[in-house]
Design a protein around this motif. Structure first.
Motif, mmCIF file in Angstrom:
data_model
loop_
_atom_site.group_PDB
_atom_site.id
_atom_site.type_symbol
_atom_site.label_atom_id
_atom_site.label_comp_id
_atom_site.label_asym_id
_atom_site.label_seq_id
_atom_site.Cartn_x
_atom_site.Cartn_y
_atom_site.Cartn_z
ATOM 1 N N PHE A 1 15.206 55.089 45.270
ATOM 2 C CA PHE A 1 16.784 54.608 44.685
ATOM 3 C C PHE A 1 16.563 52.985 44.857
ATOM 4 O O PHE A 1 18.068 52.557 44.428
ATOM 5 C CB PHE A 1 17.280 55.762 45.403
ATOM 6 N N GLU B 1 12.804 59.709 45.824
ATOM 7 C CA GLU B 1 12.435 60.999 45.918
ATOM 8 C C GLU B 1 10.969 61.711 45.331
ATOM 9 O O GLU B 1 10.143 61.107 44.630
ATOM 10 C CB GLU B 1 12.796 61.757 45.404
ATOM 11 N N MET C 1 21.637 55.156 43.418
ATOM 12 C CA MET C 1 22.410 56.305 43.535
ATOM 13 C C MET C 1 24.220 56.221 43.962
ATOM 14 O O MET C 1 24.163 55.027 45.149
ATOM 15 C CB MET C 1 21.531 56.490 45.261
ATOM 16 N N ARG D 1 26.680 61.458 43.257
ATOM 17 C CA ARG D 1 25.046 61.520 43.339
ATOM 18 C C ARG D 1 24.503 61.811 44.777
ATOM 19 O O ARG D 1 23.548 62.412 44.932
ATOM 20 C CB ARG D 1 24.581 60.405 42.466
ATOM 21 N N ALA D 2 25.204 60.308 45.703
ATOM 22 C CA ALA D 2 24.517 60.629 46.740
ATOM 23 C C ALA D 2 24.783 62.099 47.764
ATOM 24 O O ALA D 2 24.369 62.774 48.458
ATOM 25 C CB ALA D 2 24.516 59.417 47.743
ATOM 26 N N TYR E 1 23.482 64.974 46.512
ATOM 27 C CA TYR E 1 21.928 65.052 46.524
ATOM 28 C C TYR E 1 21.150 65.447 48.124
ATOM 29 O O TYR E 1 20.696 65.466 48.622
ATOM 30 C CB TYR E 1 21.131 64.070 46.270
#
Length: 596
Positions: free
Chosen positions: A510, A525, A562, A566-567, A570
């Motif tokens: 990221f 990830e 990110m 999205r964070a 996630y």
């Protein structure tokens, strides 16, 4: 003698062009001076609204058409801001429902239209974007009628008037074959089909608080429709609170609306929409009334929040380096201030003074609040969103959503499989004929947490996802989490190209070289299920020997960007999003927080 009034709300699905249509109405009503520089989407005054192309806060404007004052309220189309929609519909006597000539009614159309029909409003349907390719204006009208019938509209509501329009082109017309000249047909439709406001100027004063605003000079400002009576600047009045108690005060300032401006007025009578200063404790749904014979109007009911997050004071190693407001007192004060105007939000204390439970209508609703606070200079952390469970008839229940996916045909199978794994049930499927399909599901709200990013990857960014709150239903059981483990920084320092390149086979990152990191920070990830700690700050040992091929250009894989949304989707239950004015970071919870 008072002039005739029409109060109308403009409601639609996200991106169906209602704000652009309001622009055209404003421009052609003559409220702007000749040569005045007028931006596009003038009603979307908030920076976030302009960036995202959506309406977040309801706003009202007023235009004069011939001898009639038309109050127009531009409402949000997204279900996360349904709290705004529900309030302002109480101020109007009619509504304009805008649908895209190509897409027809969509999930948020259903949500807002249902609210309007329940209030007995008879919508004027405007089929917008008729100048686009693949537009099917008459097909859109048929779909609207089907939706009216499905939502239980009465015979009068089903006989709705409709127009064809192009907000971008600045015209509306009664028939497709007519020439598109200007917005006159839309103005005429408002006068013909929206009833004048019902109210008696001779009765005691009654104003219902439907919107709250704040001014550094005037304090809290309440906006609402005068249901009965006459209000004058400087007069004494009484606020009837939710619990029935009375608070006496004076109307310190009375404001009316002219175009996009608020203008000071001396008095206004029943049917007008006004802004009033002088009631510091007023809340949504309460009534400003006559002190001699105080009479309250029925309270406005707003749907309860369905999602909760924990806002935590930032305790990362980088705490206080990028933010202006970082203490628990500053965080609490800001959240309490938000409650003054954000009616769908709830803020509750926890067992720690550094943590606050914040509940809202969805990820977008809470995400907008977080982004707004971040831009104002606040620094804090937020936890994974969790659904709010509720007991109905003695049975534990959870919120369910109506989910509509617009996907390329090749993405249908994968989307159905993923939604099935998240306990979604298909209700309808339509092949659109242009290589795309529309899928409709009913799914638990927790099944949607983290799904948007997965859906975008599944459809290679071509899928469109919309959902709105449906109702509370019994718990459906466990939902599998299918996310891989994460890559975690082993130490504090600066990420190096050498370390990131060596660890590329472990997963996807990221961050980029040069990013400052700390121990416990999530930097990527993992390509396996378990978490993995890495030293990504190690530099290459330099020698005086040149390696063969040393001059070749070596590149890193493109990192995942990110963003805040999205964070939030996630992170898992043992992780936090660190939010500062300059950065969005993911991190593992500290042991102290994880124990709570």
């Amino acid at each position: 003698m008072t002039i005739p009034i029409r109060n109308v709300a403009i409601i639609a699905h996200v991106d169906h062009g209602k704000t652009t249509l309001v622009d055209a109405l404003l421009r052609q009503s003559g409220i702007f001076r000749e040569g005045e520089d007028v931006p596009d989407c003038v009603m979307d005054s908030n920076d976030l609204e302009r960036e995202r192309g959506i309406t977040i806060l309801s706003k009202n404007t007023a235009v004069q058409y011939h001898d009639t004052l038309i109050n127009i309220i531009d409402t949000p189309g997204h279900a996360d801001f349904g709290g705004e929609v529900e309030r302002v519909l109480g101020m109007v006597d009619g509504c304009i429902l805008i649908v895209d000539a190509n897409e027809g009614p969509m999930p948020q159309t259903r949500f807002v239209l249902k609210k309007a029909l329940e209030k007995g409003l008879r919508p004027i349907v405007v089929v917008n974007k008729i100048d686009r390719t693949h537009a099917e204006p008459h097909g859109a009208v048929d779909k609207v009628l089907d939706l009216f019938i499905e939502l239980g509209a009465d015979d009068d509501q089903c006989e709705f008037p409709y127009l064809f329009a192009s907000g971008l082109g600045g015209y509306a017309k009664n028939k497709l074959e007519d020439e598109g000249v200007d917005m006159k047909p839309m103005f005429e439709a408002i006068l013909d089909h929206v009833a004048p406001p019902v109210g008696d100027p001779e009765k005691p004063l009654q104003i219902q608080v439907t919107t709250l605003d704040y001014s550094e000079y005037l304090g809290r400002i309440v906006i609402g429709k005068i249901h009965n009576g006459v209000i004058k600047a400087g007069q004494q009045a009484v606020l009837v609170k939710e619990d029935g108690s009375l608070v006496k005060s004076r109307i310190s300032k009375l404001l009316g609306f002219e175009g996009l401006r608020r203008i000071e007025i001396e008095q206004a009578s029943a049917g007008n929409i006004v802004a009033v200063a002088g009631f510091a404790d007023a809340n949504i749904g309460e009534t400003i009334t006559c002190p001699i014979t105080p009479m309250a109007l029925p309270l406005i009911k707003v749907d309860e929040p369905t999602l909760q997050m924990t806002f935590v004071v930032n305790d990362s190693p980088f705490a206080g380096q990028e933010g202006k407001f970082v203490t628990s007192r500053q965080l609490r004060d800001r959240l309490m201030r938000e409650l003054e105007t954000n009616v769908a939000l709830r803020v509750e204390p926890t067992d720690s003074p550094d943590r606050f439970a914040v509940s809202g209508r969805g990820e977008l609703h809470l995400g907008i609040l977080i982004e707004t606070m971040r831009r104002e200079g606040y620094e804090f952390q937020v936890s994974q969103p969790q659904v709010i469970y509720r007991e109905v008839n003695g049975q534990p229940c959870e919120p369910y959503e109506l989910l509509v996916l617009d996907v390329p045909e090749e993405g249908v199978g994968g989307s159905m499989e993923r939604i099935g794994q998240r306990r979604g049930e298909m209700q309808d499927m339509r092949i659109m004929g242009d290589g795309r399909a529309t899928l409709e599901f009913v799914i638990p709200a927790r099944g949607l947490i983290g799904f948007r990013g997965e859906f975008m990857r599944l459809t290679r960014g071509e899928g469109i996802m919309n959902h709105s709150f449906l109702d509370y239903r019994p718990l459906c059981g466990d939902i599998e989490a299918r996310r891989n483990g994460v890559l975690i920084s082993f130490e504090e320092g600066v990420a190096t190209f050498y370390s990131l390149k060596n660890a590329e086979d472990r997963g996807v990152f990221f961050i980029t070289p040069g990013t400052k990191v700390y121990k416990g920070m999530v930097v990527g990830e993992h390509n396996r299920n378990q978490d993995l700690e890495l030293n990504i700050c190690k530099a290459k040992q330099l020698t005086n020997h040149r390696a063969a091929g040393g001059d070749e250009l070596v590149q890193l894989q493109t990192p995942i960007d990110m963003s805040l949304e999205r964070a939030l989707e996630y992170i898992s239950s043992d992780e936090l999003v660190e939010v500062t004015p300059e950065s969005i970071r993911l991190r593992k919870m500290s042991k102290k927080l994880a124990k709570r």
